[in-house]
Enzyme design. Structure first.
Site, PDB file in Angstrom:
ATOM      1  N   LYS A 259       0.845  -1.207   0.000  1.00  0.00           N
ATOM      2  CA  LYS A 259       0.000   0.000   0.000  1.00  0.00           C
ATOM      3  C   LYS A 259       0.877   1.251   0.000  1.00  0.00           C
ATOM      4  CE  LYS A 259      -3.283  -0.102   2.938  1.00  0.00           C
ATOM      5  NZ  LYS A 259      -4.135  -0.021   4.119  1.00  0.00           N
TER       6      LYS A 259
ATOM      7  N   LYS B 298       3.455  -2.085  11.216  1.00  0.00           N
ATOM      8  CA  LYS B 298       2.140  -2.053  11.862  1.00  0.00           C
ATOM      9  C   LYS B 298       2.320  -2.448  13.315  1.00  0.00           C
ATOM     10  CE  LYS B 298      -2.264  -1.290  10.962  1.00  0.00           C
ATOM     11  NZ  LYS B 298      -2.887  -0.380  10.004  1.00  0.00           N
TER      12      LYS B 298
ATOM     13  N   ASP C   2      -5.076   3.575  13.998  1.00  0.00           N
ATOM     14  CA  ASP C   2      -5.855   2.538  13.298  1.00  0.00           C
ATOM     15  C   ASP C   2      -7.061   2.287  14.202  1.00  0.00           C
ATOM     16  OD1 ASP C   2      -5.805   0.515  10.970  1.00  0.00           O
ATOM     17  OD2 ASP C   2      -6.113  -0.818  12.654  1.00  0.00           O
TER      18      ASP C   2
HETATM   19  P1  NDP Z   1     -12.328   2.901  14.242  1.00  0.00           P
HETATM   20  O1  NDP Z   1     -11.927   2.252  15.498  1.00  0.00           O
HETATM   21  O2  NDP Z   1     -12.421   4.395  14.203  1.00  0.00           O
HETATM   22  O3  NDP Z   1     -13.742   2.336  13.754  1.00  0.00           O
HETATM   23  C1  NDP Z   1     -13.994   0.991  13.508  1.00  0.00           C
HETATM   24  C2  NDP Z   1     -15.494   0.862  13.325  1.00  0.00           C
HETATM   25  O4  NDP Z   1     -15.830  -0.437  12.851  1.00  0.00           O
HETATM   26  C3  NDP Z   1     -16.248   1.047  14.617  1.00  0.00           C
HETATM   27  O5  NDP Z   1     -17.455   1.692  14.322  1.00  0.00           O
HETATM   28  C4  NDP Z   1     -16.487  -0.393  15.067  1.00  0.00           C
HETATM   29  O6  NDP Z   1     -17.555  -0.583  15.942  1.00  0.00           O
HETATM   30  C5  NDP Z   1     -16.791  -1.009  13.743  1.00  0.00           C
HETATM   31  N1  NDP Z   1     -16.675  -2.456  13.730  1.00  0.00           N
HETATM   32  C6  NDP Z   1     -15.705  -3.246  14.234  1.00  0.00           C
HETATM   33  N2  NDP Z   1     -15.953  -4.534  13.957  1.00  0.00           N
HETATM   34  C7  NDP Z   1     -17.108  -4.543  13.259  1.00  0.00           C
HETATM   35  C8  NDP Z   1     -17.876  -5.540  12.653  1.00  0.00           C
HETATM   36  N3  NDP Z   1     -17.525  -6.815  12.725  1.00  0.00           N
HETATM   37  N4  NDP Z   1     -18.986  -5.167  11.966  1.00  0.00           N
HETATM   38  C9  NDP Z   1     -19.369  -3.875  11.898  1.00  0.00           C
HETATM   39  N5  NDP Z   1     -18.690  -2.883  12.459  1.00  0.00           N
HETATM   40  C10 NDP Z   1     -17.580  -3.217  13.127  1.00  0.00           C
HETATM   41  O7  NDP Z   1     -11.326   2.372  13.125  1.00  0.00           O
HETATM   42  P2  NDP Z   1     -10.992   2.991  11.711  1.00  0.00           P
HETATM   43  O8  NDP Z   1     -12.208   3.598  11.119  1.00  0.00           O
HETATM   44  O9  NDP Z   1      -9.762   3.800  11.843  1.00  0.00           O
HETATM   45  O10 NDP Z   1     -10.572   1.677  10.892  1.00  0.00           O
HETATM   46  C11 NDP Z   1     -11.526   0.856  10.219  1.00  0.00           C
HETATM   47  C12 NDP Z   1     -10.811  -0.005   9.217  1.00  0.00           C
HETATM   48  O11 NDP Z   1     -10.110   0.827   8.282  1.00  0.00           O
HETATM   49  C13 NDP Z   1      -9.750  -0.955   9.781  1.00  0.00           C
HETATM   50  O12 NDP Z   1      -9.716  -2.126   8.991  1.00  0.00           O
HETATM   51  C14 NDP Z   1      -8.460  -0.174   9.592  1.00  0.00           C
HETATM   52  O13 NDP Z   1      -7.330  -1.029   9.541  1.00  0.00           O
HETATM   53  C15 NDP Z   1      -8.735   0.451   8.243  1.00  0.00           C
HETATM   54  N6  NDP Z   1      -7.926   1.615   7.935  1.00  0.00           N
HETATM   55  C16 NDP Z   1      -7.925   2.725   8.738  1.00  0.00           C
HETATM   56  C17 NDP Z   1      -7.162   3.819   8.397  1.00  0.00           C
HETATM   57  C18 NDP Z   1      -7.221   5.094   9.176  1.00  0.00           C
HETATM   58  O14 NDP Z   1      -6.645   6.086   8.695  1.00  0.00           O
HETATM   59  N7  NDP Z   1      -7.897   5.149  10.306  1.00  0.00           N
HETATM   60  C19 NDP Z   1      -6.272   3.804   7.218  1.00  0.00           C
HETATM   61  C20 NDP Z   1      -6.410   2.616   6.392  1.00  0.00           C
HETATM   62  C21 NDP Z   1      -7.176   1.565   6.787  1.00  0.00           C
HETATM   63  P3  NDP Z   1     -17.337  -0.814  17.526  1.00  0.00           P
HETATM   64  O15 NDP Z   1     -17.270   0.567  18.094  1.00  0.00           O
HETATM   65  O16 NDP Z   1     -18.543  -1.574  17.924  1.00  0.00           O
HETATM   66  O17 NDP Z   1     -16.078  -1.600  17.702  1.00  0.00           O
END
Ligand code: NDP
Length: 449
Positions: free
Chosen positions: A117, A129, A169
C-alpha cells in the site's frame, strides 16, 4: 487458493508450515502471491535473489509487555506488538491498533499489506504495523492515558522520524496519538515527527482525519468514471461508524451519493431518507455511544441487532469500512443479486477470498483495500513531509495532493493489471504495482537482511 507459479507456491507452503496459528497473515500472503504469479514467471532474477522468500519475512517483529493500573488500583497486563516489515523504500510506516482481536497474525497481515500500500502511494515509506490486545471500550479517560503511556514506554526505543513512524488505526484516534506523543517527548526530550495523526498545534496535518474516507471516495469515483458511472445519485451502504466510515460518508454525500446505512460491531441502522451524518458524529465522535442510539434520535430510521445483515440492504455501492473478513461469499452474492455495481474497501481485507472471487466473477467494479484506502497513509506521508520542512500546508493544498495521489494509484493499478494480461482486475494490478517498486529496491540493496 490458486498460486500458479511453482516457486511462489513452494515459498507459500514453506511459510505456512512455519506460521501455524497465523491464518490472517497467510490469507494476505496467499492473495498477494496469486496476483504475483505472472511477475514470478517473467522475472527469474527476482527468484534468484530470493525476493519472494524475503518479502514475506518481517525485518523485525517486536512483542512486549504493557502493564498499567486501572481505576480500582488493579494491575493489568496486555501484549504490545510492532512489526517492522520492510524498509526497502523508506522508514517503516503504519498504524497502531487497539482491539481485543489483535494478535501476532493480525499485526503481520496488516504489516505485510502495508508494504505494498505504501509503495502504491509513490511516497518513500516502508511498511510496519503495531498495536495491542487492549480493549479501549468501557475504559475511563485516565485508563486510556495510562495504557498509552505504558505502551510508548517500551515502543519509543524502536521508533523515530527516520526509522519508524506509527499512526492510528482501529481504537487509536487523535486522543490516543496525543497521549503517546506526549510520552515519547517526555522520554526522549525531542519534539519530532515520530507519529502521524497528531493534533494540528503539535505538527499534525490538516485533512489527515478525513483522509482515508475521502481518499476512498476519490478512488471509487475514478473507478466508476472509467465504467461510465459516478458516485452522484447512487445509493450507498457503509459498514462501521468509526474514522474511515464517517469521512467516507461525508465525501460520498458531498459527491451526491445517498448513504442509507451504517453500523458498529453490535448492529446497523437503516435510514431510507439518507444518514444524518451530524447525528452519527455526535454519537460516535463526541459521546462515544453505540450506533443504536441513532434510531432513538432520528425518526423513521430502523436499528437491527447484529452487524452482518447490513449487506442485505440493496445498494449501488458497498463500502466495507469496519474490519477484516466482515463480508463473506454469501453476503457478496446477496449484494450482487440486489444490483450492487461497485464495492470499494475502506477497511483492511474486509472481503473474504470467496467474496472477492464473487465480485470479480460478476464484473463488479471492485477496489481492493491496499489501493482504495491508501489515502490515510498517503496523508500521513504528507504530514511527515510538513514536519521535515517545518511548515504546514492549507487544507485545500493537502486535499488536492491526496486527490492526485488516489487518481495516480488507480491509474498505476489499472496499468499494471493490463500489462500482465488481467485488464480490469484491480486486485492483481494493485499487488503487482505495489510489489515491483519494493522488489526493485530490495534487488538494488543486496542481500543484507
Ligand atoms: P475505528 O476504530 O475508528 O472504527 C472501527 C469501526 O468499525 C467502529 O465503528 C467499530 O464498531 C466497527 N466495527 C468493528 N468490527 C465490526 C464488525 N464486525 N462489523 C461492523 N462494524 C464493526 O477504526 P478505523 O475507522 O480507523 O478503521 C476501520 C478499518 O479501516 C480498519 O480495517 C483499519 O485497519 C482500516 N484503515 C484505517 C485507516 C485510518 O486512517 N484510520 C487507514 C487505512 C485503513 P465498535 O465501536 O462496535 O467496535
Amino acid at each position: 487458493m490458486q498460486i500458479k507459479n511453482q516457486h511462489l507456491s513452494d515459498v507459500y507452503e514453506s511459510l505456512a508450515a512455519r506460521s501455524a496459528g497465523e491464518p490472517e497473515f497467510l490469507q494476505a500472503v496467499a492473495e498477494v502471491f496469486e496476483s504475483l504469479s505472472p511477475v514470478a514467471d517473467a522475472r527469474p532474477d527476482y527468484i534468484k535473489a530470493g525476493i519472494f522468500s524475503r518479502i514475506v519475512e518481517p525485518e523485525r517483529f517486536i512483542q512486549f509487555r504493557v502493564s498499567w493500573v486501572d481505576d480500582e488500583g488493579n494491575v493489568r497486563v496486555n501484549r504490545g506488538y510492532r512489526v517492522q516489515f520492510n524498509s526497502a523504500i523508506g522508514p517503516y510506516k503504519g498504524g497502531l491498533r487497539l482491539h481485543p482481536s489483535v494478535s501476532a497474525s493480525v499485526i503481520k497481515f496488516l504489516g505485510f499489506e502495508q508494504v505494498f500500500k505504501n509503495s502504491l502511494t509513490t511516497l518513500p515509506m516502508g511498511g510496519g504495523k503495531g498495536g495491542s490486545d487492549f480493549d479501549p471500550k468501557g475504559k475511563s479517560e485516565g485508563e486510556i492515558m495510562r495504557f498509552c503511556q505504558s505502551f510508548m514506554t517500551e515502543l519509543y526505543r524502536h521508533i523515530g522520524p527516520d526509522t519508524d513512524v506509527p499512526a492510528g488505526d482501529i481504537g487509536v484516534g487523535g486522543r490516543e496519538i496525543g497521549y503517546m506523543f506526549g510520552q515519547y517527548k517526555r522520554l526522549t526530550n525531542r519534539f519530532e515527527g515520530v507519529l502521524t495523526g497528531k493534533a494540528i498545534p503539535s505538527g499534525g496535518s490538516l485533512v489527515r482525519t478525513q483522509a482515508t474516507g475521502y481518499g476512498l471516495l476519490y478512488f471509487t469515483d475514478e473507478m466508476l468514471r472509467d465504467r461510465g458511472m459516478s458516485v452522484d445519485g447512487k445509493t450507498i451502504v457503509i459498514s462501521g461508524s468509526g474514522n474511515v466510515a464517517i469521512y467516507a460518508c461525508e465525501k460520498a454525500q458531498e459527491m451526491g451519493g445517498k448513504v442509507v446505512a451504517m453500523s458498529d460491531s453490535n448492529g446497523y441502522v437503516y435510514d431510507k431518507d439518507g444518514i444524518k451524518l451530524d447525528v452519527v458524529k455526535q454519537i460516535k465522535e463526541v459521546e462515544r455511544l453505540r450506533i443504536k442510539e441513532y434510531a432513538a434520535r432520528v425518526p423513521g430510521s430502523v436499528y437491527t441487532e447484529g452487524c452482518r445483515g447490513i449487506w442485505s440492504i440493496p445498494c449501488d455501492i458497498a463500502l466495507p469500512c469496519a474490519t477484516q473478513n466482515e463480508l463473506n461469499g454469501d453476503e457478496a452474492a446477496t449484494l450482487v443479486k440486489n444490483g450492487c455495481r461497485a464495492v470499494a474497501e475502506g477497511a483492511n481485507m474486509p472481503s473474504t477470498p470467496e467474496a472477492v472471487e464473487c465480485f470479480l466473477a460478476n464484473n463488479i467494479a471492485y477496489a481492493p483495500a491496499k489501493a482504495s484506502n491508501a489515502g490515510g497513509v498517503a496523508t500521513s506521508g504528507l504530514e511527515m513531509v510538513q514536519n521535515s520542512i517545518r511548515m504546514s500546508w492549507t487544507a485545500p493544498e493537502v486535499d488536492e495532493k491526496l486527490h492526485g495521489i488516489m487518481k495516480n494509484i488507480y491509474a498505476s493499478a489499472k496499468a499494471a493489471a493490463a500489462e500482465y494480461g488481467m485488464a480490469g482486475n484491480l486486485v492483481a494490478g494493485a499487488n503487482i504495482a505495489g510489489f515491483q517498486k519494493v522488489a526493485d529496491a530490495m534487488l538494488w540493496q543486496g542481500i543484507a537482511y
